[in-house]
Enzyme design. Structure first.
Site, PDB file in Angstrom:
ATOM      1  N   ASN A 209       0.074 -18.515  -7.124  1.00  0.00           N
ATOM      2  CA  ASN A 209      -0.438 -18.031  -5.837  1.00  0.00           C
ATOM      3  C   ASN A 209      -1.942 -18.252  -5.785  1.00  0.00           C
ATOM      4  O   ASN A 209      -2.543 -18.736  -6.749  1.00  0.00           O
ATOM      5  CB  ASN A 209      -0.060 -16.561  -5.630  1.00  0.00           C
ATOM      6  CG  ASN A 209      -0.638 -15.666  -6.692  1.00  0.00           C
ATOM      7  OD1 ASN A 209      -1.848 -15.498  -6.779  1.00  0.00           O
ATOM      8  ND2 ASN A 209       0.222 -15.107  -7.542  1.00  0.00           N
ATOM      9  N   ALA A 273      -4.173  -7.837 -10.383  1.00  0.00           N
ATOM     10  CA  ALA A 273      -3.565  -9.177 -10.461  1.00  0.00           C
ATOM     11  C   ALA A 273      -2.576  -9.393  -9.324  1.00  0.00           C
ATOM     12  O   ALA A 273      -1.958  -8.452  -8.834  1.00  0.00           O
ATOM     13  CB  ALA A 273      -2.849  -9.335 -11.801  1.00  0.00           C
ATOM     14  N   ASP A 277       6.331 -11.988  -7.939  1.00  0.00           N
ATOM     15  CA  ASP A 277       7.458 -11.052  -7.924  1.00  0.00           C
ATOM     16  C   ASP A 277       8.691 -11.640  -8.602  1.00  0.00           C
ATOM     17  O   ASP A 277       9.541 -10.909  -9.083  1.00  0.00           O
ATOM     18  CB  ASP A 277       7.803 -10.679  -6.478  1.00  0.00           C
ATOM     19  CG  ASP A 277       6.719  -9.802  -5.867  1.00  0.00           C
ATOM     20  OD1 ASP A 277       6.179  -8.960  -6.601  1.00  0.00           O
ATOM     21  OD2 ASP A 277       6.400  -9.981  -4.674  1.00  0.00           O
ATOM     22  N   LYS A 287      11.123 -32.246 -17.786  1.00  0.00           N
ATOM     23  CA  LYS A 287      10.693 -32.359 -16.388  1.00  0.00           C
ATOM     24  C   LYS A 287      11.896 -32.675 -15.481  1.00  0.00           C
ATOM     25  O   LYS A 287      12.695 -33.558 -15.819  1.00  0.00           O
ATOM     26  CB  LYS A 287       9.646 -33.481 -16.287  1.00  0.00           C
ATOM     27  CG  LYS A 287       9.025 -33.585 -14.931  1.00  0.00           C
ATOM     28  CD  LYS A 287       8.042 -34.741 -14.874  1.00  0.00           C
ATOM     29  CE  LYS A 287       7.678 -35.017 -13.434  1.00  0.00           C
ATOM     30  NZ  LYS A 287       7.034 -36.303 -13.259  1.00  0.00           N
ATOM     31  N   PRO A 305       9.120  -8.176 -14.095  1.00  0.00           N
ATOM     32  CA  PRO A 305       8.823  -6.748 -14.273  1.00  0.00           C
ATOM     33  C   PRO A 305       7.646  -6.357 -13.387  1.00  0.00           C
ATOM     34  O   PRO A 305       6.756  -7.165 -13.134  1.00  0.00           O
ATOM     35  CB  PRO A 305       8.439  -6.644 -15.754  1.00  0.00           C
ATOM     36  CG  PRO A 305       8.062  -8.026 -16.161  1.00  0.00           C
ATOM     37  CD  PRO A 305       8.854  -8.969 -15.296  1.00  0.00           C
ATOM     38  N   ILE A 307       4.416  -4.572 -13.286  1.00  0.00           N
ATOM     39  CA  ILE A 307       3.472  -4.095 -14.315  1.00  0.00           C
ATOM     40  C   ILE A 307       2.868  -2.751 -13.915  1.00  0.00           C
ATOM     41  O   ILE A 307       2.821  -1.804 -14.708  1.00  0.00           O
ATOM     42  CB  ILE A 307       2.372  -5.162 -14.541  1.00  0.00           C
ATOM     43  CG1 ILE A 307       3.033  -6.452 -15.038  1.00  0.00           C
ATOM     44  CG2 ILE A 307       1.323  -4.665 -15.530  1.00  0.00           C
ATOM     45  CD1 ILE A 307       2.177  -7.683 -14.914  1.00  0.00           C
ATOM     46  N   PHE A 325      -3.319  -2.415  -6.173  1.00  0.00           N
ATOM     47  CA  PHE A 325      -3.811  -3.073  -4.961  1.00  0.00           C
ATOM     48  C   PHE A 325      -2.635  -3.340  -4.029  1.00  0.00           C
ATOM     49  O   PHE A 325      -1.507  -3.500  -4.498  1.00  0.00           O
ATOM     50  CB  PHE A 325      -4.483  -4.409  -5.307  1.00  0.00           C
ATOM     51  CG  PHE A 325      -5.950  -4.264  -5.592  1.00  0.00           C
ATOM     52  CD1 PHE A 325      -6.382  -3.683  -6.772  1.00  0.00           C
ATOM     53  CD2 PHE A 325      -6.897  -4.701  -4.676  1.00  0.00           C
ATOM     54  CE1 PHE A 325      -7.733  -3.534  -7.036  1.00  0.00           C
ATOM     55  CE2 PHE A 325      -8.255  -4.561  -4.930  1.00  0.00           C
ATOM     56  CZ  PHE A 325      -8.667  -3.979  -6.110  1.00  0.00           C
ATOM     57  N   LYS A 339       3.537   1.914  -0.993  1.00  0.00           N
ATOM     58  CA  LYS A 339       3.355   1.409  -2.373  1.00  0.00           C
ATOM     59  C   LYS A 339       2.861   2.511  -3.300  1.00  0.00           C
ATOM     60  O   LYS A 339       3.258   2.587  -4.469  1.00  0.00           O
ATOM     61  CB  LYS A 339       2.379   0.235  -2.388  1.00  0.00           C
ATOM     62  CG  LYS A 339       3.111  -1.087  -2.284  1.00  0.00           C
ATOM     63  CD  LYS A 339       2.242  -2.290  -2.247  1.00  0.00           C
ATOM     64  CE  LYS A 339       3.079  -3.433  -1.646  1.00  0.00           C
ATOM     65  NZ  LYS A 339       2.334  -4.576  -1.279  1.00  0.00           N
ATOM     66  N   LYS A 343       5.274   3.000  -6.396  1.00  0.00           N
ATOM     67  CA  LYS A 343       4.763   2.580  -7.711  1.00  0.00           C
ATOM     68  C   LYS A 343       4.344   3.777  -8.569  1.00  0.00           C
ATOM     69  O   LYS A 343       3.979   3.616  -9.722  1.00  0.00           O
ATOM     70  CB  LYS A 343       3.555   1.656  -7.534  1.00  0.00           C
ATOM     71  CG  LYS A 343       3.785   0.503  -6.579  1.00  0.00           C
ATOM     72  CD  LYS A 343       3.952  -0.810  -7.286  1.00  0.00           C
ATOM     73  CE  LYS A 343       4.134  -1.935  -6.293  1.00  0.00           C
ATOM     74  NZ  LYS A 343       4.351  -3.221  -6.917  1.00  0.00           N
TER      75      LYS A 343
HETATM   76  N1  CTP Z   1       2.203  -5.612  -9.202  1.00  0.00           N
HETATM   77  C1  CTP Z   1       2.525  -5.636 -10.546  1.00  0.00           C
HETATM   78  N2  CTP Z   1       3.612  -6.295 -10.970  1.00  0.00           N
HETATM   79  C2  CTP Z   1       4.416  -6.946 -10.096  1.00  0.00           C
HETATM   80  C3  CTP Z   1       4.103  -6.944  -8.720  1.00  0.00           C
HETATM   81  C4  CTP Z   1       2.981  -6.269  -8.304  1.00  0.00           C
HETATM   82  O1  CTP Z   1       1.773  -5.050 -11.332  1.00  0.00           O
HETATM   83  N3  CTP Z   1       5.459  -7.580 -10.549  1.00  0.00           N
HETATM   84  C5  CTP Z   1       1.029  -4.836  -8.754  1.00  0.00           C
HETATM   85  C6  CTP Z   1      -0.121  -5.664  -8.233  1.00  0.00           C
HETATM   86  O2  CTP Z   1      -1.024  -5.978  -9.273  1.00  0.00           O
HETATM   87  C7  CTP Z   1      -0.752  -4.706  -7.218  1.00  0.00           C
HETATM   88  C8  CTP Z   1       0.458  -3.917  -6.699  1.00  0.00           C
HETATM   89  O3  CTP Z   1       1.457  -4.041  -7.689  1.00  0.00           O
HETATM   90  O4  CTP Z   1      -1.599  -3.782  -7.833  1.00  0.00           O
HETATM   91  C9  CTP Z   1       1.000  -4.367  -5.397  1.00  0.00           C
HETATM   92  O5  CTP Z   1       1.251  -5.734  -5.433  1.00  0.00           O
HETATM   93  P1  CTP Z   1       1.871  -6.469  -4.167  1.00  0.00           P
HETATM   94  O6  CTP Z   1       2.165  -7.885  -4.515  1.00  0.00           O
HETATM   95  O7  CTP Z   1       1.034  -6.180  -2.975  1.00  0.00           O
HETATM   96  O8  CTP Z   1       3.194  -5.618  -3.983  1.00  0.00           O
HETATM   97  P2  CTP Z   1       4.673  -5.868  -4.332  1.00  0.00           P
HETATM   98  O9  CTP Z   1       5.176  -4.703  -5.094  1.00  0.00           O
HETATM   99  O10 CTP Z   1       4.850  -7.200  -4.977  1.00  0.00           O
HETATM  100  O11 CTP Z   1       5.328  -5.823  -2.890  1.00  0.00           O
HETATM  101  P3  CTP Z   1       5.354  -6.941  -1.730  1.00  0.00           P
HETATM  102  O12 CTP Z   1       5.116  -8.280  -2.382  1.00  0.00           O
HETATM  103  O13 CTP Z   1       6.692  -6.793  -1.160  1.00  0.00           O
HETATM  104  O14 CTP Z   1       4.276  -6.530  -0.764  1.00  0.00           O
END
Ligand code: CTP
Length: 407
Positions: A209, A273, A277, A287, A305, A307, A325, A339, A343
């Site tokens: 990303n 970070a 997902d 490859k 997972p 985090i 974040f 969230k 979370k």
């Molecule tokens: N995060 C994480 N581990 C993941 C996904 C997200 O630690 N596998 C953390 C990110 O570092 C951030 C927060 O969760 O602090 C929210 O991340 P975001 O990508 O906005 O949320 P998601 O839970 O992935 O939800 P969505 O993509 O549906 O908005």
């Protein structure tokens, strides 16, 4: 040493202004970044050209300069500094500060500032002793402003008494002492995740990303400047590791989680970070060739997972303050509060990535959500946002009388 510290030096009118040139030299030698504002009175004693030559930076003198306001602006000048030093501080400037006057660039910058201020007064002994000046100093001290000097001796006006500006070396020492003493997070341990994760598809391709890691790295750096012992767990980024921070480099979400778990226990965790997902279910060691099948290959994904959630729900080593974040493209308030709950973290820092063009940019605009409050911050450099977040962390730990627990 003052390496990387940002100091705004305000030079107001007084014969002692010549000592400021030596002060700039000492600051520069110790690695500080110096910006200067000179008042109209100050320009009678030192020239912007000599100050600019020594600081190697633009010098600011005029509140109404279109060029300066466009490029820098008095609000940014006031907010970017780690410390504002006024040397010499005239009786007039002290009075302006006391009464909140915003008449020129120096006084306006000071009124707009939320940064620590150190003043080094210089004036005639009668002016120093005057009740008005002494009352003003009392007020300024009560607002937390640090006063260095003045000293006693012969004055340029021919009189003898108290009113000489402290010597440049003494001001420099006071600044050094300020920075070494001002470590409110000393003894605290922090984990910061930053940057993107890369999830491999085959040996040459990956799912990634746009995260640059600038915000997470700036937070790690700001925590370290505040005295915390920081482990930064960084995905693949193009920016350097911050000074004074233990940086662990990882690629995938699974590696990032493992590195976080090994870095526990900690008192503070900031998950900045952009974690992928999903990852590819079946990584191919060779490859994937274009001609291997008639159709483009389809990727089967499985969930990575979470985090932040894992750290927030850690049975034995949950940090005291866990911050996540929420990078959103719509419905920031609803998504951020959802969230926060899902979370189980303490704060969510929300940013609208479309409105603010966050990825890769040096600027950001955030809103801090706790379970009970919401606080918006102005659009600023990511380094300033990082310092604002760390200031909030310090206030929270102090207000809740929390001491470091991680061992
Ligand atoms: N995060 C994480 N581990 C993941 C996904 C997200 O630690 N596998 C953390 C990110 O570092 C951030 C927060 O969760 O602090 C929210 O991340 P975001 O990508 O906005 O949320 P998601 O839970 O992935 O939800 P969505 O993509 O549906 O908005």
């Amino acid at each position: 040493m003052l390496r990387g510290k940002k100091i705004l030096l305000i030079i107001s009118g007084g014969i002692a202004a010549y000592k400021s040139l030596e002060l700039i030299r000492l600051f520069k030698k110790s690695g500080a970044n110096i910006r200067c504002v000179i008042t109209n009175g100050g320009t009678n004693f030192v020239t912007p050209l000599s100050v600019s030559a020594l600081t190697e930076e633009e010098v600011y003198t005029d509140l109404w300069s279109l060029k300066d306001e466009t490029e820098m602006g008095h609000i940014r000048l006031s907010r970017e500094a780690d410390l504002i030093v006024i040397a010499p501080a005239s009786a007039n400037l002290l009075a302006q500060m006391t009464h909140g006057l915003a008449e020129d660039l120096a006084s306006t910058t000071l009124l707009a500032s939320n940064r620590p201020i150190m003043v080094c007064p210089a004036m005639n002994p009668m002016m120093w002793q005057h009740d008005a000046t002494q009352e003003n100093l009392k007020t300024l001290k009560s607002r937390g402003i640090k006063i260095i000097g003045p000293t006693t001796g012969d004055m340029a006006c021919g009189e003898t008494g108290k009113g000489r500006m402290s010597e440049a070396e003494d001001i420099f020492t006071a600044v050094m002492n300020y920075f070494s003493a001002n470590k409110p997070l000393a003894g605290f341990r922090a984990i910061v995740t930053s940057g993107p994760t890369y999830e491999p598809i085959d040996p040459v391709r990956f799912i990634g990303n746009k995260s640059s890691g600038k915000q997470g790295h700036a937070i790690a750096s700001a925590l370290s400047h505040a005295g915390a012992s920081v482990t930064l767990i960084s995905g693949s980024v193009k920016i350097p590791d911050p000074d004074g921070v233990k940086t662990v480099h990882v690629e995938t979400a699974q590696d990032m989680l493992e590195a976080c778990e090994s870095a526990l226990p900690a008192d503070i965790a900031v998950c900045a970070a952009a974690v992928s997902d999903w990852r590819v279910d079946s990584y191919t060691t060779q490859k994937i060739k274009k001609g291997a099948s008639k159709k483009p290959p389809s990727l089967s994904l499985i969930e990575n997972p979470d985090i932040l959630k894992t750290i927030s729900n850690h049975k034995t080593k949950r940090p005291t303050l866990v911050i996540g974040f929420a990078a959103e493209t719509e419905n920031l308030d609803d998504n951020a509060t959802a969230k926060l709950e899902s979370k189980n973290c303490d704060w969510i820092i929300g940013n609208n990535i479309i409105e603010n063009n966050v990825f890769g940019s040096d600027k950001n605009q955030i809103t801090l959500f706790t379970t009970t409050t919401k606080k918006e911050f102005p659009i600023s450099e990511k380094t300033i946002i990082a310092r604002d977040i760390v200031d909030e962390i310090i206030h929270y730990l102090e207000a809740n009388k929390l001491t470091q627990a991680a061992e």
